[in-house]
Design an enzyme around this catalytic site. Structure first.
Site, PDB file in Angstrom:
ATOM      1  N   LYS A  11       0.753  -1.091   0.060  1.00 12.16           N
ATOM      2  CA  LYS A  11      -0.257  -0.048   0.066  1.00 12.16           C
ATOM      3  C   LYS A  11       0.910   1.175   0.212  1.00 12.16           C
ATOM      4  CE  LYS A  11       1.039   1.529   4.310  1.00 12.16           C
ATOM      5  NZ  LYS A  11       1.440   2.694   4.853  1.00 12.16           N
ATOM      6  N   LEU A 100       5.494   0.526   3.191  1.00 10.87           N
ATOM      7  CA  LEU A 100       4.573   0.148   2.162  1.00 10.87           C
ATOM      8  C   LEU A 100       3.644  -1.019   2.824  1.00 10.87           C
ATOM      9  CD1 LEU A 100       7.053  -0.152  -0.349  1.00 10.87           C
ATOM     10  CD2 LEU A 100       5.572   1.670  -0.123  1.00 10.87           C
ATOM     11  N   ASP A 137      -2.666  -1.519   9.903  1.00 11.51           N
ATOM     12  CA  ASP A 137      -2.686  -1.454   8.883  1.00 11.51           C
ATOM     13  C   ASP A 137      -3.436  -2.668   8.316  1.00 11.51           C
ATOM     14  OD1 ASP A 137      -1.861   1.211   8.433  1.00 11.51           O
ATOM     15  OD2 ASP A 137       0.145   0.514   7.772  1.00 11.51           O
TER      16      ASP A 137
END
Length: 284
Positions: A11, A100, A137
């Site tokens: 992401k 990420l 996340d």
């Protein structure tokens, strides 16, 4: 033997705003995230013995209970009373400690994969709730695509996909600890992105407006601790990327570019600044 395959995409943050510190020590955040076509590959198969095994080739990622994928498997088995074991093979492509979401997306892929492996038909909403206790996340990564995350990251609201474009990623040869960066946060001294403008740009499919308003409250902290990250951002801007931002707590810098030919030129130019440079598309 049934082998379940799951793609675990990375992401990027189109926005990351730190709103306040909570009494539990965490911070309330507001983040717009979207997935990109850089992904780990997760394979799972059941074991008769009640244990969790992880195999991977990476000297930076542990294969024991410190791994978020292991924690996800443990939480899944405990929550749903599964007495069988699982072997998890991880093929890593996402850089480690890069901002990420590599560990989070692996954990999310394990939750989705175990749901399929043991045919439990658990909803993504329930898996996301389970994942939110594993990492900030993970809930977003269970769903993927594009969403805004609030709270400490566990409250997910799905969004339309951003305008299609290319993404150039450049990661310096350092790792950044999210805990260390958040430990330096003084909310009053941070810059705050205009989340509403980013939402409007996504809704209107306005690439240039999106690039003008992407923002990350943590950039100033990471730049102060790691000046080379700021230098990479400046190089990406000089190379001509339309929108340039640090993802997560860093150190990866990404550039949004509309056209492939220009994206390839920027990719080639950035390879002179760091070893880990990627050219990918948005998935979200």
């Amino acid at each position: 033997m049934t082998i379940i395959l799951e793609k675990a995409p990375a992401k990027i943050n189109l926005s990351l705003d730190v709103l306040r510190k909570r009494i539990d020590g965490y911070h309330d955040v507001e983040m717009i995230m979207t997935t990109i076509d850089l992904a780990d590959r997760i394979e799972l198969y059941a074991l008769e013995e009640d244990k969790i095994e992880i195999s991977l080739e990476s000297r930076y990622v542990p294969n024991d209970e410190r791994n978020l994928a292991y924690k996800a498997a443990r939480a899944f088995k405990d929550t749903y009373g599964i007495k069988k074991g699982v072997h998890i093979n991880m093929e890593k492509h996402i850089p480690v400690s890069a901002g990420l979401g590599g560990g989070s997306t692996d954990a999310a892929a394990v939750l989705r994969g175990l749901n399929r492996l043991w045919s439990l038909n658990i909803s993504l909403d329930e898996l996301a709730e389970l994942g939110s206790a594993i990492g900030a996340d993970v809930a977003f990564c269970v769903y993927g695509n594009t969403a805004i995350a609030r709270g400490y990251g566990e409250k997910i609201e799905k969004l339309a996909s951003p305008p299609p474009c290319w993404v150039v990623l450049a990661k310096p040869d350092i790792g950044v600890s999210t805990r260390t960066i958040f430990g330096q946060v003084n909310v009053e001294k941070l810059s705050h992105p205009n989340t509403n403008q980013i939402l409007q740009a996504i809704e209107g499919q306005d690439f240039n407006k999106l690039c003008r308003h992407i923002g990350n409250s943590l950039e100033s902290i990471t730049f102060a601790l790691h000046p080379e990250v700021e230098r990479i951002k400046e190089a990406m801007i000089q190379a001509g990327a339309t929108g340039v931002l640090m993802s997560g707590s860093g150190p990866t810098i990404y550039g949004l570019v509309e056209h492939q030919s220009k994206a390839k030129r920027i990719y080639n130019g950035m390879r002179g600044f760091c070893d880990e440079v990627y050219l990918v598309r948005l998935l979200g």
